[in-house]
Scaffold this motif. Structure first.
Motif, mmCIF file in Angstrom:
data_model
loop_
_atom_site.group_PDB
_atom_site.id
_atom_site.type_symbol
_atom_site.label_atom_id
_atom_site.label_comp_id
_atom_site.label_asym_id
_atom_site.label_seq_id
_atom_site.Cartn_x
_atom_site.Cartn_y
_atom_site.Cartn_z
ATOM 1 N N UNK A 6 0.811 -1.208 0.000
ATOM 2 C CA UNK A 6 0.000 0.000 0.000
ATOM 3 C C UNK A 6 0.848 1.263 0.000
ATOM 4 N N UNK A 7 0.504 2.186 -0.901
ATOM 5 C CA UNK A 7 1.068 3.536 -0.875
ATOM 6 C C UNK A 7 -0.029 4.458 -0.364
ATOM 7 N N UNK A 8 0.321 5.311 0.576
ATOM 8 C CA UNK A 8 -0.699 6.105 1.261
ATOM 9 C C UNK A 8 -0.193 7.513 1.525
ATOM 10 N N UNK A 9 -1.104 8.495 1.413
ATOM 11 C CA UNK A 9 -0.799 9.875 1.755
ATOM 12 C C UNK A 9 -2.027 10.463 2.437
ATOM 13 N N UNK A 10 -1.875 10.875 3.693
ATOM 14 C CA UNK A 10 -2.993 11.380 4.485
ATOM 15 C C UNK A 10 -2.748 12.829 4.894
ATOM 16 N N UNK A 11 -3.808 13.616 4.908
ATOM 17 C CA UNK A 11 -3.773 14.976 5.424
ATOM 18 C C UNK A 11 -4.814 15.096 6.529
ATOM 19 N N UNK B 158 -6.207 4.209 -12.135
ATOM 20 C CA UNK B 158 -5.003 4.964 -12.465
ATOM 21 C C UNK B 158 -4.358 5.590 -11.226
ATOM 22 N N UNK B 159 -5.027 5.492 -10.086
ATOM 23 C CA UNK B 159 -4.473 5.992 -8.842
ATOM 24 C C UNK B 159 -4.211 7.480 -8.816
ATOM 25 N N UNK C 33 -14.067 12.376 -7.731
ATOM 26 C CA UNK C 33 -15.383 11.872 -8.114
ATOM 27 C C UNK C 33 -15.887 10.897 -7.050
ATOM 28 N N UNK C 34 -17.081 11.126 -6.553
ATOM 29 C CA UNK C 34 -17.624 10.320 -5.456
ATOM 30 C C UNK C 34 -17.641 8.832 -5.767
ATOM 31 N N UNK C 35 -17.806 8.481 -7.040
ATOM 32 C CA UNK C 35 -17.895 7.075 -7.417
ATOM 33 C C UNK C 35 -16.638 6.577 -8.133
ATOM 34 N N UNK C 36 -15.559 7.378 -8.077
ATOM 35 C CA UNK C 36 -14.357 6.955 -8.783
ATOM 36 C C UNK C 36 -13.068 7.452 -8.148
ATOM 37 N N UNK C 37 -13.105 7.692 -6.830
ATOM 38 C CA UNK C 37 -11.947 8.245 -6.153
ATOM 39 C C UNK C 37 -11.251 7.206 -5.276
#
Length: 233
Positions: free
Chosen positions: A73-78, A103-104, A110-114
């Motif tokens: 997993x690659x992750x970036x949190x704010x 495509x990451x 987009x609510x259905x594609x994020x």
């Protein structure tokens, strides 16, 4: 002219005083496993943190990237948070390289594609223990069996204590409702952990915090032993 100079000096001194009150955090953890809330998210990982805080208000960036397995997993949190007394509230924007967008892309909301997940939390530190509640409210949240948004939630109790000059924290975490995000069909205990931290002195001005954590997930019937260290100025 003197009045303008006086005003300018006043602004400079005010800005200097303001800057001195800002706290900055910069660090990086290296861990043998990435275990989060009782879930296995990867193997050896680098997890940097960068944050600023001013009078209880803070903005923190946190990330994780696998060092041994590129498929991890690659992750970036704010996280934007505010604390006053023992009370704290916050909102976190989690981004993962895997999700609804193949495509990451980071800037796809987009609510259905994020691949973003948005979570709100509230908690209170009672000194002898702290309690936190987290709930996903938008983004790529998990679903229930009926296909509806689960508003995935997680509640956690932490109890700190000291034994033999070592800082310990006992943690009990549970998922209160059904959600595929945590793999639960209802209320389930997903995180029972015991963590120990000890700073190893390297020089008179530099030390490295070393930590170990034993985690069990009764829901998935998995257990993990995590070891790591923190690098910070």
């Amino acid at each position: 002219m003197k009045k303008i100079a006086t005003i300018a000096l006043g602004v400079i001194f005010s800005m200097s005083a303001f800057a001195q009150e800002i706290e900055t955090t910069i660090s990086a953890d290296v861990v043998n496993q990435y275990i989060w809330r009782g879930q296995d998210l990867g193997n050896v990982s680098l997890q940097p943190t960068l944050g600023v805080a001013y009078k209880g208000l803070s903005l923190t960036g946190w990330g994780s990237v696998g060092l041994a397995n590129t498929a991890d997993t690659k992750e970036f949190d704010l996280t934007l948070a505010y604390a006053i007394g023992g009370l704290n509230i916050g909102v976190t924007d989690y981004w993962f390289n895997a999700g609804k967008d193949p495509e990451g892309r980071y800037f796809k909301y987009d609510a259905h594609g994020t691949n973003h997940v948005f979570e709100a939390n509230i908690g209170y530190d009672f000194k002898i223990a702290s309690l936190q509640w987290y709930t996903n409210f938008a983004g790529n949240d998990g679903l229930k069996k009926d296909g509806k948004r689960a508003y995935s939630s997680y509640v956690e109790l932490n109890v700190p204590f000291v034994i033999c000059d070592i800082d310990w924290t006992a943690t009990a975490g549970a998922v209160p409702f059904e959600t595929e995000s945590y793999g639960t069909t209802g209320f389930a205990v997903t995180n029972l952990s015991l963590r120990a931290t000890k700073s190893i002195k390297v020089t008179d001005t530099f030390s490295i915090p070393l930590f170990g954590q034993l985690t069990a997930n009764p829901c998935s019937q998995k257990a993990y032993l995590v070891m790591g260290f923190t690098l910070q100025p």
